[in-house]
Design a protein around this motif. Sequence first.
Motif, short mmCIF file in Angstrom:
data_model
loop_
_atom_site.label_atom_id
_atom_site.label_comp_id
_atom_site.label_asym_id
_atom_site.label_seq_id
_atom_site.Cartn_x
_atom_site.Cartn_y
_atom_site.Cartn_z
N THR A 49 0.82 -1.21 0.00
CA THR A 49 0.00 0.00 0.00
C THR A 49 0.85 1.26 0.00
OG1 THR A 49 -0.08 0.16 2.40
CG2 THR A 49 -1.78 -1.21 1.33
N ARG A 50 0.18 2.35 -0.18
CA ARG A 50 0.83 3.66 -0.09
C ARG A 50 1.47 3.84 1.29
NH1 ARG A 50 -1.59 9.30 -1.72
NH2 ARG A 50 -0.21 10.64 -0.54
N GLY A 69 0.37 13.51 1.22
CA GLY A 69 -0.41 14.42 0.38
C GLY A 69 -0.65 13.81 -1.00
N ASP A 70 -1.00 14.65 -1.93
CA ASP A 70 -1.34 14.23 -3.29
C ASP A 70 -0.07 14.09 -4.12
OD1 ASP A 70 -2.80 13.57 -5.52
OD2 ASP A 70 -3.30 15.64 -6.02
N ALA A 102 11.22 14.59 -8.35
CA ALA A 102 10.58 15.83 -7.93
C ALA A 102 10.29 15.83 -6.43
CB ALA A 102 9.29 16.07 -8.70
N LEU A 103 10.20 14.63 -5.85
CA LEU A 103 9.98 14.50 -4.41
C LEU A 103 11.29 14.50 -3.63
CD1 LEU A 103 7.21 11.75 -4.48
CD2 LEU A 103 6.90 14.18 -3.94
N GLY A 104 12.41 14.57 -4.36
CA GLY A 104 13.71 14.61 -3.71
C GLY A 104 14.37 13.25 -3.53
N PRO A 120 5.36 7.12 -7.14
CA PRO A 120 4.89 6.20 -6.10
C PRO A 120 3.80 5.26 -6.60
CG PRO A 120 5.23 8.36 -5.15
CD PRO A 120 5.40 8.51 -6.65
N ARG A 121 2.84 5.76 -7.37
CA ARG A 121 1.77 4.90 -7.88
C ARG A 121 2.34 3.78 -8.74
NH1 ARG A 121 -3.49 6.10 -8.20
NH2 ARG A 121 -3.11 8.35 -8.22
N ALA A 122 3.31 4.10 -9.59
CA ALA A 122 3.91 3.09 -10.46
C ALA A 122 4.67 2.04 -9.65
CB ALA A 122 4.84 3.75 -11.48
N LEU A 123 5.42 2.47 -8.64
CA LEU A 123 6.17 1.51 -7.82
C LEU A 123 5.24 0.62 -7.02
CD1 LEU A 123 8.82 0.34 -6.87
CD2 LEU A 123 8.98 2.19 -5.19
#
Length: 89
Positions: free
Chosen positions: A7-8, A29-30, A38-40, A72-75
């Motif tokens: 899960t996330r 967050g979104d 982009a998230l570092g 994140p969604r792809a991973l």
Amino acid sequence: MSADAFTRTDLTRILLEAAGAEEGFDLDGDVLDTEFTALGYESLALLETAGRIERTYGIALDDDLLTDALTPRALIGVVNDLLTVARTV
């Protein structure tokens, strides 16, 4: 460790353990469709994250799968696909 789904929340926990969080980003967050860069999170942070996922969930993340999972969604999707395959073997 066998799991029903990755899960996330699982990814957030492992990312924070492996590499911490970039100041100004809320992983709750979104951000599911925001690229890791982009998230570092650079390649070394993602390699550490992948290693922790592999050890925790008993799967192998191929380098190509990892480099293609830019968000994140792809991973999360890649890990869940591998978990599904692992359960059917």
